[in-house]
Motif scaffolding. Structure first.
Motif, PDB file in Angstrom:
ATOM      1  N   GLU A 156      11.840 152.779  82.587  1.00 32.50           N
ATOM      2  CA  GLU A 156      11.602 154.191  82.317  1.00 32.50           C
ATOM      3  C   GLU A 156      12.261 154.613  81.004  1.00 32.50           C
ATOM      4  N   ILE A 157      11.733 155.652  80.429  1.00 29.18           N
ATOM      5  CA  ILE A 157      12.266 156.161  79.167  1.00 29.18           C
ATOM      6  C   ILE A 157      13.468 157.054  79.476  1.00 29.18           C
ATOM      7  N   ARG A 158      14.568 156.795  78.811  1.00 28.47           N
ATOM      8  CA  ARG A 158      15.781 157.591  78.997  1.00 28.47           C
ATOM      9  C   ARG A 158      16.135 158.220  77.656  1.00 28.47           C
ATOM     10  N   THR A 159      16.386 159.500  77.674  1.00 27.62           N
ATOM     11  CA  THR A 159      16.748 160.192  76.444  1.00 27.62           C
ATOM     12  C   THR A 159      18.216 160.611  76.429  1.00 27.62           C
ATOM     13  N   ASP A 160      18.975 160.148  77.416  1.00 28.22           N
ATOM     14  CA  ASP A 160      20.376 160.574  77.530  1.00 28.22           C
ATOM     15  C   ASP A 160      21.376 159.514  77.056  1.00 28.22           C
ATOM     16  N   ARG A 171      21.922 153.925  78.553  1.00 23.90           N
ATOM     17  CA  ARG A 171      21.888 152.460  78.509  1.00 23.90           C
ATOM     18  C   ARG A 171      21.918 151.980  77.068  1.00 23.90           C
ATOM     19  N   LEU A 172      22.793 151.050  76.834  1.00 24.26           N
ATOM     20  CA  LEU A 172      22.895 150.429  75.512  1.00 24.26           C
ATOM     21  C   LEU A 172      22.455 148.977  75.632  1.00 24.26           C
ATOM     22  N   TYR A 173      21.447 148.616  74.873  1.00 24.34           N
ATOM     23  CA  TYR A 173      20.988 147.232  74.820  1.00 24.34           C
ATOM     24  C   TYR A 173      21.615 146.601  73.571  1.00 24.34           C
ATOM     25  N   GLY A 219      23.394 147.705  68.538  1.00 29.46           N
ATOM     26  CA  GLY A 219      22.565 147.830  69.724  1.00 29.46           C
ATOM     27  C   GLY A 219      21.604 148.998  69.588  1.00 29.46           C
ATOM     28  N   THR A 220      20.808 149.182  70.623  1.00 27.62           N
ATOM     29  CA  THR A 220      19.876 150.298  70.675  1.00 27.62           C
ATOM     30  C   THR A 220      20.011 150.994  72.022  1.00 27.62           C
ATOM     31  N   PHE A 221      19.720 152.277  72.035  1.00 29.38           N
ATOM     32  CA  PHE A 221      19.750 153.059  73.260  1.00 29.38           C
ATOM     33  C   PHE A 221      18.326 153.272  73.751  1.00 29.38           C
ATOM     34  N   HIS A 222      18.131 153.123  75.049  1.00 33.68           N
ATOM     35  CA  HIS A 222      16.821 153.379  75.664  1.00 33.68           C
ATOM     36  C   HIS A 222      17.007 154.242  76.866  1.00 33.68           C
TER      37      HIS A 222
END
Length: 95
Positions: free
Chosen positions: A70-74, A77-79, A92-95
């Motif tokens: 799912e798309i998270r805008t908060d 989660r850090l990948y 990293g990137t946030f999703h």
């Protein structure tokens, strides 16, 4: 006996602030400031465990972790992206 107890209390009282200052750092994890979290990763290059401790406000996804799509805008989660040896997180990137 009283002298031993007082000595023990003095040791415990003296060790308290040193332990607290060793674990506390200048970085404050804030999901509203993802750029600051990425700068922290670039500067310190932590391992996965170290990143999870330092970035306790977000979940740092490990290479074997399963996540939903799912798309998270908060910024919850850090990948991470690792160095060439796959030991340290460099960004990293946030999703």
């Amino acid at each position: 006996m009283k002298r031993n107890v007082l000595g023990l209390l003095a040791l415990i009282a003296g060790a308290g602030p040193a332990v607290a200052s060793a674990t506390a750092g200048p970085f404050v994890c804030d999901r509203a400031k993802p750029e600051a979290m990425l700068q922290y990763l670039q500067k310190h290059k932590p391992t996965l465990e170290q990143a999870r401790i330092a970035l306790s406000c977000t979940y740092v996804v490990g290479p074997r972790d399963i996540t939903t799509a799912e798309i998270r805008t908060d910024n919850s989660r850090l990948y991470p992206r690792y160095d060439e040896k796959r030991e340290r997180i460099v960004t990293g990137t946030f999703h």
